[in-house]
Design a protein around this motif. Structure first.
Motif, PDB file in Angstrom:
ATOM      1  N   UNK A 123     -15.312  16.743 -13.240  1.00 51.67           N
ATOM      2  CA  UNK A 123     -13.834  16.575 -13.519  1.00 51.67           C
ATOM      3  C   UNK A 123     -13.622  15.238 -13.603  1.00 51.67           C
ATOM      4  N   UNK A 124     -12.793  14.697 -14.428  1.00 51.92           N
ATOM      5  CA  UNK A 124     -12.677  13.393 -14.618  1.00 51.92           C
ATOM      6  C   UNK A 124     -11.120  13.057 -14.068  1.00 51.92           C
ATOM      7  N   UNK A 125     -10.873  11.939 -13.268  1.00 51.46           N
ATOM      8  CA  UNK A 125      -9.538  11.478 -12.653  1.00 51.46           C
ATOM      9  C   UNK A 125      -9.274  10.294 -13.386  1.00 51.46           C
ATOM     10  N   UNK A 126      -8.249  10.232 -14.152  1.00 50.77           N
ATOM     11  CA  UNK A 126      -7.581   8.927 -14.655  1.00 50.77           C
ATOM     12  C   UNK A 126      -6.683   8.187 -13.745  1.00 50.77           C
ATOM     13  N   UNK A 127      -7.013   7.167 -13.414  1.00 50.73           N
ATOM     14  CA  UNK A 127      -6.119   6.418 -12.518  1.00 50.73           C
ATOM     15  C   UNK A 127      -5.986   5.033 -12.734  1.00 50.73           C
ATOM     16  N   UNK A 128      -5.138   4.181 -11.980  1.00 53.53           N
ATOM     17  CA  UNK A 128      -5.042   2.909 -12.297  1.00 53.53           C
ATOM     18  C   UNK A 128      -4.891   2.050 -10.868  1.00 53.53           C
ATOM     19  N   UNK A 129      -5.161   0.788 -10.770  1.00 55.29           N
ATOM     20  CA  UNK A 129      -5.108   0.048  -9.396  1.00 55.29           C
ATOM     21  C   UNK A 129      -3.520  -0.031  -9.215  1.00 55.29           C
ATOM     22  N   UNK A 130      -3.407   0.142  -7.869  1.00 48.71           N
ATOM     23  CA  UNK A 130      -1.897  -0.171  -7.208  1.00 48.71           C
ATOM     24  C   UNK A 130      -1.119   1.144  -7.228  1.00 48.71           C
ATOM     25  N   UNK A 131      -1.798   2.380  -8.010  1.00 50.41           N
ATOM     26  CA  UNK A 131      -0.790   3.490  -7.994  1.00 50.41           C
ATOM     27  C   UNK A 131      -0.883   4.199  -6.900  1.00 50.41           C
ATOM     28  N   UNK A 132       0.097   4.411  -6.146  1.00 47.37           N
ATOM     29  CA  UNK A 132       0.183   5.139  -4.775  1.00 47.37           C
ATOM     30  C   UNK A 132      -0.192   6.621  -4.890  1.00 47.37           C
ATOM     31  N   UNK A 133       0.081   7.106  -5.766  1.00 51.95           N
ATOM     32  CA  UNK A 133      -0.375   8.421  -6.005  1.00 51.95           C
ATOM     33  C   UNK A 133      -1.969   8.684  -6.143  1.00 51.95           C
ATOM     34  N   UNK A 147      -4.432  -7.802   7.826  1.00 52.82           N
ATOM     35  CA  UNK A 147      -3.601  -6.536   7.416  1.00 52.82           C
ATOM     36  C   UNK A 147      -3.374  -6.637   6.010  1.00 52.82           C
ATOM     37  N   UNK A 148      -3.029  -7.822   5.385  1.00 54.05           N
ATOM     38  CA  UNK A 148      -3.006  -8.120   4.326  1.00 54.05           C
ATOM     39  C   UNK A 148      -3.877  -8.047   3.429  1.00 54.05           C
ATOM     40  N   UNK A 149      -5.176  -8.521   3.951  1.00 52.27           N
ATOM     41  CA  UNK A 149      -6.478  -8.406   3.209  1.00 52.27           C
ATOM     42  C   UNK A 149      -6.772  -6.856   3.170  1.00 52.27           C
ATOM     43  N   UNK A 150      -6.674  -6.104   4.015  1.00 52.83           N
ATOM     44  CA  UNK A 150      -7.027  -4.563   3.960  1.00 52.83           C
ATOM     45  C   UNK A 150      -6.565  -4.134   3.031  1.00 52.83           C
ATOM     46  N   UNK A 151      -5.019  -4.375   3.050  1.00 50.03           N
ATOM     47  CA  UNK A 151      -4.157  -3.739   2.078  1.00 50.03           C
ATOM     48  C   UNK A 151      -4.397  -4.116   0.505  1.00 50.03           C
ATOM     49  N   UNK A 152      -4.882  -5.415   0.312  1.00 48.64           N
ATOM     50  CA  UNK A 152      -5.402  -5.765  -1.158  1.00 48.64           C
ATOM     51  C   UNK A 152      -6.521  -5.096  -1.326  1.00 48.64           C
ATOM     52  N   UNK A 153      -7.540  -4.833  -0.458  1.00 46.50           N
ATOM     53  CA  UNK A 153      -8.733  -4.110  -0.624  1.00 46.50           C
ATOM     54  C   UNK A 153      -8.314  -2.712  -1.253  1.00 46.50           C
ATOM     55  N   UNK A 154      -7.517  -2.111  -0.420  1.00 43.59           N
ATOM     56  CA  UNK A 154      -7.343  -0.629  -0.678  1.00 43.59           C
ATOM     57  C   UNK A 154      -6.407  -0.556  -2.217  1.00 43.59           C
ATOM     58  N   UNK A 155      -5.681  -1.424  -2.657  1.00 43.27           N
ATOM     59  CA  UNK A 155      -4.933  -1.905  -3.913  1.00 43.27           C
ATOM     60  C   UNK A 155      -5.623  -2.098  -5.010  1.00 43.27           C
ATOM     61  N   UNK A 156      -7.119  -2.539  -4.603  1.00 43.24           N
ATOM     62  CA  UNK A 156      -8.129  -3.032  -5.784  1.00 43.24           C
ATOM     63  C   UNK A 156      -8.823  -2.096  -6.332  1.00 43.24           C
ATOM     64  N   UNK A 195      -2.288  -6.637  -8.728  1.00 43.88           N
ATOM     65  CA  UNK A 195      -1.639  -6.239  -7.612  1.00 43.88           C
ATOM     66  C   UNK A 195      -2.372  -6.460  -6.386  1.00 43.88           C
ATOM     67  N   UNK A 196      -3.772  -6.449  -6.269  1.00 49.16           N
ATOM     68  CA  UNK A 196      -4.510  -6.791  -5.194  1.00 49.16           C
ATOM     69  C   UNK A 196      -4.605  -8.182  -4.860  1.00 49.16           C
ATOM     70  N   UNK A 197      -4.670  -9.010  -6.045  1.00 50.94           N
ATOM     71  CA  UNK A 197      -4.467 -10.592  -5.971  1.00 50.94           C
ATOM     72  C   UNK A 197      -3.145 -10.854  -5.122  1.00 50.94           C
ATOM     73  N   UNK A 198      -2.298 -10.324  -5.785  1.00 54.85           N
ATOM     74  CA  UNK A 198      -0.698 -10.761  -5.128  1.00 54.85           C
ATOM     75  C   UNK A 198      -0.599 -10.428  -3.858  1.00 54.85           C
ATOM     76  N   UNK A 199      -1.113  -9.459  -3.412  1.00 51.79           N
ATOM     77  CA  UNK A 199      -1.012  -8.703  -2.027  1.00 51.79           C
ATOM     78  C   UNK A 199      -1.830  -9.835  -1.222  1.00 51.79           C
TER      79      UNK A 199
END
Length: 140
Positions: free
Chosen positions: A61-71, A37-46, A7-11
């Motif tokens: 506590x453990x947080x299970x997450x995945x890259x690109x998840x807006x939540x 702007x796109x590079x900042x967004x790519x960083x946030x999604x990485x 997701x980050x690379x595509x952005x």
């Protein structure tokens, strides 16, 4: 590993292509702003936008997450510095972790899923989670 960064690379790639088109149209300033702007967004999604998981087990506590998840991004942003009090685990890094999330959520990989004291919470409210991880201020 590739899926974590896709997701980050595509952005970033979209940003480069759009900026190149704007530069070709004779608008280098706009191209630079769009690329930034796109590079900042790519960083946030990485995966770089999330704290690294510490090796081994601890009582956080453990947080299970995945890259690109807006939540997951929303939870990370709303927790701010308190996010370091949690152990963040990317479900795309380990199939066993993804299976654990599917067990908690009833068969899907809904993230963020937070486990506190052995109990799973799917997409918890950030303010509720902050109350669970930040110790209460001492009484005067």
């Amino acid at each position: 590993m590739v899926r974590r960064w896709s997701v980050a690379a595509l952005t970033a790639l979209c940003g480069v292509l759009i900026a190149a088109a704007r530069f070709g149209d004779g608008a280098p300033g706009t191209a630079a702003l769009l690329l930034a702007g796109f590079l900042v967004l790519a960083f946030v999604l990485s995966p770089l936008a999330f704290p690294r998981a510490a090796a081994g087990e601890d009582d956080r506590p453990v947080v299970y997450w995945r890259p690109g998840c807006v939540f997951c991004l929303r939870l990370r942003a709303r927790l701010g510095a308190d996010a370091d009090r949690l152990r963040w685990v990317d479900i795309w890094q380990d199939p066993a972790v993804a299976a654990a999330v599917r067990e908690i959520t009833g068969g899907d990989e809904t993230v963020p899923t937070v486990v506190i004291s052995g109990r799973g919470h799917v997409n918890p409210d950030p303010s509720w989670l902050r109350d669970q991880i930040v110790p209460a201020a001492p009484q005067a």
